[in-house]
Design a protein around this motif. Structure first.
Motif: not given
Length: 191
Positions: A29-47
């Protein structure tokens, strides 16, 4: 010909969704940066250390939907939620060491979808899609304009966030206000 085009677009949408599901099954679930948990993780890595309210606004998710995803991520050890030092009522979402180290693909599997087209063909296809999107925005009126205003407000509030808002003006995975989890119901009435 019109119904044939619509059927082809529907088939394309189905196949793109199938590719996305397959990527999730293989990479988690973390691999897809366009949805769900992966998207949240991608945003948190930026901010990192963003409030749940701001994260909800940024992702276009309701607080309850966001909290459900964050609970799963907390159980998995990817994030923590803690009260802000300035205001104890505000919860800040922060990455754990596991969350920071979680590897997400630099580029999604979707980049190769259009590799069968030359650069010129991709540009022409993009122009056609822009025209179709513009026609649909015109048909649905102010709803599309309101989404563009929301994206402009997000950019102003959070900056471009390292390209998170993409070249087309929508964050990856952000929808245009239609459907059951969006800011408008299918019949167009505001919630």
């Amino acid at each position: 010909m019109t119904s044939e085009l619509y059927e082809k677009l529907t088939q394309l949408q189905w196949l793109l969704n199938k590719q996305q599901i397959r990527a999730w099954a293989v990479n988690g679930p973390m691999a897809d940066t366009t949805r769900g948990q992966g998207r949240i993780l991608a945003v948190l890595k930026l901010r990192d250390g963003i409030s749940t309210k701001d994260l909800s606004y940024l992702l276009g998710l309701s607080i309850s939907s966001l909290n459900e995803l964050l609970s799963k991520m907390e159980k998995g050890g990817y994030v923590t939620r803690e009260p802000s030092a300035q205001d104890k009522r505000v919860m800040l979402v922060k990455l754990t060491e596991k969350g920071r180290c979680e590897r997400q693909p630099e580029t999604s599997d979707f980049n190769d979808v259009f590799s069968c087209l030359s650069d010129e063909e991709q540009n022409v296809f993009s122009e056609y899609l822009d025209r179709i999107i513009a026609a649909l925005h015109e048909r649905f009126g102010a709803q599309g304009d309101e989404m563009l205003e929301k994206v402009a407000a997000l950019r102003e509030r959070f900056g471009n966030m390292g390209g998170f808002f993409g070249g087309r003006g929508f964050p990856h995975g952000m929808h245009t206000g239609f459907g059951p989890d969006r800011s408008y119901r299918r019949d167009g009435d505001e919630r």
